[in-house]
Design a protein around this motif. Structure first.
Motif, PDB file in Angstrom:
ATOM      1  N   TRP A 101      -5.551   6.501   4.819  1.00 57.03           N
ATOM      2  CA  TRP A 101      -5.807   5.745   6.044  1.00 57.03           C
ATOM      3  C   TRP A 101      -4.736   6.065   7.079  1.00 57.03           C
ATOM      4  CZ3 TRP A 101      -9.752   1.785   5.361  1.00 57.03           C
ATOM      5  CH2 TRP A 101     -10.196   1.265   6.575  1.00 57.03           C
ATOM      6  N   ASP A 102      -3.488   6.138   6.616  1.00 53.95           N
ATOM      7  CA  ASP A 102      -2.375   6.450   7.515  1.00 53.95           C
ATOM      8  C   ASP A 102      -2.557   7.825   8.166  1.00 53.95           C
ATOM      9  OD1 ASP A 102       0.094   5.894   8.777  1.00 53.95           O
ATOM     10  OD2 ASP A 102       1.166   7.039   7.243  1.00 53.95           O
ATOM     11  N   PHE A 103      -3.129   8.762   7.424  1.00 56.02           N
ATOM     12  CA  PHE A 103      -3.388  10.105   7.960  1.00 56.02           C
ATOM     13  C   PHE A 103      -4.645  10.138   8.834  1.00 56.02           C
ATOM     14  CE2 PHE A 103      -0.639  11.536   4.423  1.00 56.02           C
ATOM     15  CZ  PHE A 103       0.243  12.314   5.150  1.00 56.02           C
ATOM     16  N   GLY A 104      -5.347   9.004   8.951  1.00 55.01           N
ATOM     17  CA  GLY A 104      -6.496   8.922   9.843  1.00 55.01           C
ATOM     18  C   GLY A 104      -7.825   9.289   9.219  1.00 55.01           C
ATOM     19  N   LEU A 105      -7.878   9.440   7.897  1.00 54.32           N
ATOM     20  CA  LEU A 105      -9.147   9.835   7.267  1.00 54.32           C
ATOM     21  C   LEU A 105     -10.234   8.783   7.382  1.00 54.32           C
ATOM     22  CD1 LEU A 105      -7.890  11.634   4.050  1.00 54.32           C
ATOM     23  CD2 LEU A 105      -9.056  12.663   5.986  1.00 54.32           C
ATOM     24  N   PHE A 106      -9.860   7.505   7.416  1.00 51.05           N
ATOM     25  CA  PHE A 106     -10.868   6.445   7.465  1.00 51.05           C
ATOM     26  C   PHE A 106     -10.821   5.676   8.778  1.00 51.05           C
ATOM     27  CE2 PHE A 106      -9.535   6.466   2.846  1.00 51.05           C
ATOM     28  CZ  PHE A 106     -10.532   7.330   2.461  1.00 51.05           C
TER      29      PHE A 106
ATOM     30  N   SER B 246     -12.310  -1.044  -3.888  1.00 53.10           N
ATOM     31  CA  SER B 246     -12.438  -2.228  -4.732  1.00 53.10           C
ATOM     32  C   SER B 246     -11.109  -2.660  -5.345  1.00 53.10           C
ATOM     33  CB  SER B 246     -13.472  -1.994  -5.832  1.00 53.10           C
ATOM     34  OG  SER B 246     -13.080  -0.901  -6.633  1.00 53.10           O
ATOM     35  N   ASN B 247     -10.128  -1.772  -5.461  1.00 50.42           N
ATOM     36  CA  ASN B 247      -8.844  -2.123  -6.066  1.00 50.42           C
ATOM     37  C   ASN B 247      -7.811  -2.597  -5.044  1.00 50.42           C
ATOM     38  OD1 ASN B 247      -9.745  -1.393  -8.601  1.00 50.42           O
ATOM     39  ND2 ASN B 247      -9.094   0.707  -8.369  1.00 50.42           N
ATOM     40  N   MET B 248      -8.229  -2.783  -3.818  1.00 58.41           N
ATOM     41  CA  MET B 248      -7.291  -3.175  -2.771  1.00 58.41           C
ATOM     42  C   MET B 248      -7.029  -4.682  -2.821  1.00 58.41           C
ATOM     43  SD  MET B 248      -6.475  -0.469  -0.853  1.00 58.41           S
ATOM     44  CE  MET B 248      -6.229  -0.951   0.839  1.00 58.41           C
ATOM     45  N   ASP B 249      -5.753  -5.057  -2.863  1.00 57.99           N
ATOM     46  CA  ASP B 249      -5.395  -6.468  -2.818  1.00 57.99           C
ATOM     47  C   ASP B 249      -5.195  -6.884  -1.359  1.00 57.99           C
ATOM     48  OD1 ASP B 249      -2.651  -5.846  -2.007  1.00 57.99           O
ATOM     49  OD2 ASP B 249      -2.337  -5.255  -4.090  1.00 57.99           O
ATOM     50  N   PRO B 250      -5.101  -8.194  -1.081  1.00 56.86           N
ATOM     51  CA  PRO B 250      -4.966  -8.641   0.316  1.00 56.86           C
ATOM     52  C   PRO B 250      -3.763  -8.044   1.054  1.00 56.86           C
ATOM     53  CG  PRO B 250      -5.529 -10.493  -1.102  1.00 56.86           C
ATOM     54  CD  PRO B 250      -5.262  -9.321  -2.002  1.00 56.86           C
ATOM     55  N   ASP B 251      -2.634  -7.902   0.367  1.00 54.51           N
ATOM     56  CA  ASP B 251      -1.456  -7.311   1.021  1.00 54.51           C
ATOM     57  C   ASP B 251      -1.713  -5.866   1.435  1.00 54.51           C
ATOM     58  OD1 ASP B 251       0.038  -9.636   0.813  1.00 54.51           O
ATOM     59  OD2 ASP B 251       0.961  -9.046  -1.091  1.00 54.51           O
ATOM     60  N   SER B 252      -2.397  -5.119   0.585  1.00 55.77           N
ATOM     61  CA  SER B 252      -2.712  -3.719   0.913  1.00 55.77           C
ATOM     62  C   SER B 252      -3.649  -3.648   2.105  1.00 55.77           C
ATOM     63  CB  SER B 252      -3.344  -3.018  -0.289  1.00 55.77           C
ATOM     64  OG  SER B 252      -2.425  -2.962  -1.356  1.00 55.77           O
ATOM     65  N   TRP B 253      -4.655  -4.544   2.129  1.00 56.20           N
ATOM     66  CA  TRP B 253      -5.558  -4.574   3.281  1.00 56.20           C
ATOM     67  C   TRP B 253      -4.790  -4.927   4.553  1.00 56.20           C
ATOM     68  CZ3 TRP B 253      -9.745  -2.115   3.864  1.00 56.20           C
ATOM     69  CH2 TRP B 253     -10.629  -1.929   2.816  1.00 56.20           C
ATOM     70  N   GLY B 254      -3.841  -5.852   4.440  1.00 51.26           N
ATOM     71  CA  GLY B 254      -3.020  -6.205   5.591  1.00 51.26           C
ATOM     72  C   GLY B 254      -2.242  -5.001   6.115  1.00 51.26           C
ATOM     73  N   GLN B 255      -1.712  -4.177   5.201  1.00 52.88           N
ATOM     74  CA  GLN B 255      -0.982  -2.973   5.606  1.00 52.88           C
ATOM     75  C   GLN B 255      -1.910  -1.967   6.277  1.00 52.88           C
ATOM     76  OE1 GLN B 255       0.764  -1.848   1.870  1.00 52.88           O
ATOM     77  NE2 GLN B 255       2.423  -3.336   2.048  1.00 52.88           N
ATOM     78  N   VAL B 256      -3.113  -1.838   5.734  1.00 54.84           N
ATOM     79  CA  VAL B 256      -4.092  -0.920   6.326  1.00 54.84           C
ATOM     80  C   VAL B 256      -4.475  -1.382   7.730  1.00 54.84           C
ATOM     81  CG1 VAL B 256      -6.509  -0.164   6.156  1.00 54.84           C
ATOM     82  CG2 VAL B 256      -5.011   0.000   4.165  1.00 54.84           C
ATOM     83  N   PHE B 257      -4.753  -2.670   7.873  1.00 55.30           N
ATOM     84  CA  PHE B 257      -5.124  -3.187   9.197  1.00 55.30           C
ATOM     85  C   PHE B 257      -3.971  -3.037  10.190  1.00 55.30           C
ATOM     86  CE2 PHE B 257      -8.293  -6.083   6.873  1.00 55.30           C
ATOM     87  CZ  PHE B 257      -9.308  -5.138   7.045  1.00 55.30           C
ATOM     88  N   GLN B 258      -2.748  -3.232   9.707  1.00 55.24           N
ATOM     89  CA  GLN B 258      -1.590  -3.059  10.591  1.00 55.24           C
ATOM     90  C   GLN B 258      -1.488  -1.595  11.050  1.00 55.24           C
ATOM     91  OE1 GLN B 258       0.438  -5.607  11.766  1.00 55.24           O
ATOM     92  NE2 GLN B 258       0.960  -3.951  13.175  1.00 55.24           N
ATOM     93  N   MET B 259      -1.742  -0.650  10.138  1.00 56.94           N
ATOM     94  CA  MET B 259      -1.744   0.777  10.518  1.00 56.94           C
ATOM     95  C   MET B 259      -2.776   1.034  11.612  1.00 56.94           C
ATOM     96  SD  MET B 259      -1.409   3.089   7.101  1.00 56.94           S
ATOM     97  CE  MET B 259      -1.767   2.017   5.729  1.00 56.94           C
ATOM     98  N   GLU B 260      -3.937   0.396  11.455  1.00 57.70           N
ATOM     99  CA  GLU B 260      -5.024   0.594  12.421  1.00 57.70           C
ATOM    100  C   GLU B 260      -4.652   0.001  13.775  1.00 57.70           C
ATOM    101  OE1 GLU B 260      -8.437   2.640  13.004  1.00 57.70           O
ATOM    102  OE2 GLU B 260      -7.179   2.657  11.216  1.00 57.70           O
TER     103      GLU B 260
END
Length: 132
Positions: free
Chosen positions: A94-99, A114-128
């Protein structure tokens, strides 16, 4: 089977290279469970670079270039696998922009999140948000 044959025919008596080959067929979650069985299996699994190399080659095609880049930067196979597997791999891709900015849910890899926990999703959304 008589007692003397069963004493000789056990997993520990197999050559280590064959044990590694057998471990390589296990799903990743089972591999970590097997590490808890005994110290010998833990040592074999955690310290055999060829096993981690095999694991790296089973990761999605979308991360194969990054795997080669990681190796070129001096990371061993085990480190490379950890950086590109599961939620770490998803966050990295995600950080590299693939998604980034998918037009629809269908553009995202199925089952991958499916293995993403809430903290990981928070990090992904913050990257976005940071990317925008």
């Amino acid at each position: 089977m008589d007692k003397s044959l069963s004493d000789k025919a056990n997993f520990h008596s197999l050559p280590e290279v064959l044990q590694v080959k057998i471990f390589s067929y296990l799903p990743m979650k089972d591999t970590f469970s097997v590490c808890l069985v005994c110290k010998q299996w833990n040592t074999i699994i955690m310290n055999t670079e060829s096993l981690w190399k095999m694991r790296c080659h089973t990761l999605p095609v979308s991360v194969q270039r990054r795997i080669m880049d990681d190796k070129a930067q001096g990371h061993n196979w085990k480190e490379t696998f950890k950086m590109n597997y599961g939620k770490n791999g998803i966050k990295r891709m995600w950080d590299f922009g693939l998604f980034s900015n998918p037009a629809s849910y269908d553009e995202l890899p199925q089952g991958m999140f499916s293995n993403m926990d809430p903290d990981s999703w928070g990090q992904v959304f913050q990257m976005e948000f940071d990317r925008a």
